[in-house]
Enzyme design. Structure first.
Site, mmCIF file in Angstrom:
data_model
loop_
_atom_site.group_PDB
_atom_site.id
_atom_site.type_symbol
_atom_site.label_atom_id
_atom_site.label_comp_id
_atom_site.label_asym_id
_atom_site.label_seq_id
_atom_site.Cartn_x
_atom_site.Cartn_y
_atom_site.Cartn_z
ATOM 1 N N CYS A 96 -0.771 -6.474 -1.638
ATOM 2 C CA CYS A 96 -1.083 -6.160 -3.036
ATOM 3 C C CYS A 96 -1.485 -7.457 -3.724
ATOM 4 O O CYS A 96 -0.853 -8.490 -3.497
ATOM 5 C CB CYS A 96 0.156 -5.557 -3.710
ATOM 6 S SG CYS A 96 -0.072 -5.204 -5.467
ATOM 7 N N HIS A 138 -1.398 3.753 -3.155
ATOM 8 C CA HIS A 138 -0.912 2.447 -3.624
ATOM 9 C C HIS A 138 -1.401 2.188 -5.054
ATOM 10 O O HIS A 138 -0.617 1.814 -5.934
ATOM 11 C CB HIS A 138 -1.396 1.340 -2.678
ATOM 12 C CG HIS A 138 -1.074 -0.047 -3.136
ATOM 13 N ND1 HIS A 138 -0.090 -0.815 -2.562
ATOM 14 C CD2 HIS A 138 -1.601 -0.809 -4.128
ATOM 15 C CE1 HIS A 138 -0.026 -1.984 -3.201
ATOM 16 N NE2 HIS A 138 -0.941 -2.006 -4.152
ATOM 17 N N HIS A 142 0.607 2.047 -8.957
ATOM 18 C CA HIS A 142 0.556 1.035 -10.028
ATOM 19 C C HIS A 142 0.573 1.690 -11.407
ATOM 20 O O HIS A 142 1.169 1.169 -12.346
ATOM 21 C CB HIS A 142 -0.724 0.194 -9.913
ATOM 22 C CG HIS A 142 -0.598 -0.971 -8.984
ATOM 23 N ND1 HIS A 142 0.298 -1.991 -9.192
ATOM 24 C CD2 HIS A 142 -1.269 -1.288 -7.858
ATOM 25 C CE1 HIS A 142 0.167 -2.882 -8.219
ATOM 26 N NE2 HIS A 142 -0.769 -2.474 -7.394
HETATM 27 NI NI NI Z 1 -1.410 -3.378 -5.586
#
Ligand code: NI
Length: 175
Positions: A96, A138, A142
């Site tokens: 990330c 993913h 967030h």
């Molecule tokens: Ni990320």
């Protein structure tokens, strides 16, 4: 257009509540361009607005991974919803931009389908398998304030915190 600083964990801005987009206006288009520039500058496969400190409910995915031509612009997912996630899962290391040089093994659905609004204001759906499903989920995480460290125990979380704080102290010293 500008490359913006990526917010690195444990910065509390990564846990902000995100806000839906009401209309694709100049502000949203400028945010999209900044996200494109920042994602390419950081070599990311995807990026969420919250990672540059903007709580707009929007993320981008690199065009080739999203199933478009590699010369197309990045695909914007605005106000995204998960339509489907498979029961079958995959296990793989995940990185990330908000956790530089940290990789964590995360179990994710093997396939996922997302519905969102594009930067042209049109609704669309993308179904991904493997890496694309992982990336979509993913980035979606967030927007709900969920981060890679939420997949590990408290001991590993402390180790990651020390590593990232040491790295940011070093970066500060060089400037
Ligand atoms: Ni990320």
């Amino acid at each position: 257009m500008a490359v913006r600083d990526v917010v690195v964990w444990p910065d509390p801005r990564l846990r902000q509540e995100t806000q839906p987009v009401e209309a694709i206006d100049d502000r949203v288009r400028a945010l999209y361009r900044d996200l494109c520039d920042t994602m390419y500058a950081e070599n990311g496969l995807g990026i969420a607005a919250i990672q540059i400190g903007d709580p707009t409910r929007m993320f981008l995915v690199e065009p080739k991974l999203a199933g478009r031509d590699e010369n197309d612009p990045p695909v914007a997912f605005i106000n995204p919803e998960i339509v489907f996630a498979s029961e079958e899962t995959q296990l793989s290391d995940e990185g990330c931009l908000s956790f530089p040089d940290v990789f964590i093994e995360v179990e994710r659905p093997m396939r996922a389908r997302i519905r969102a609004m594009g930067i042209d204001g049109q609704m669309f759906e993308v179904e991904g398998e493997g890496l694309l499903a992982r990336c979509l989920l993913h980035e979606y995480d967030h927007l709900t304030g969920k981060l890679l460290v939420d997949f590990v125990g408290p001991l590993k979380r402390q180790m990651i915190k020390r590593k990232l704080q040491k790295a940011s102290a070093r970066a500060g010293g060089e400037l």
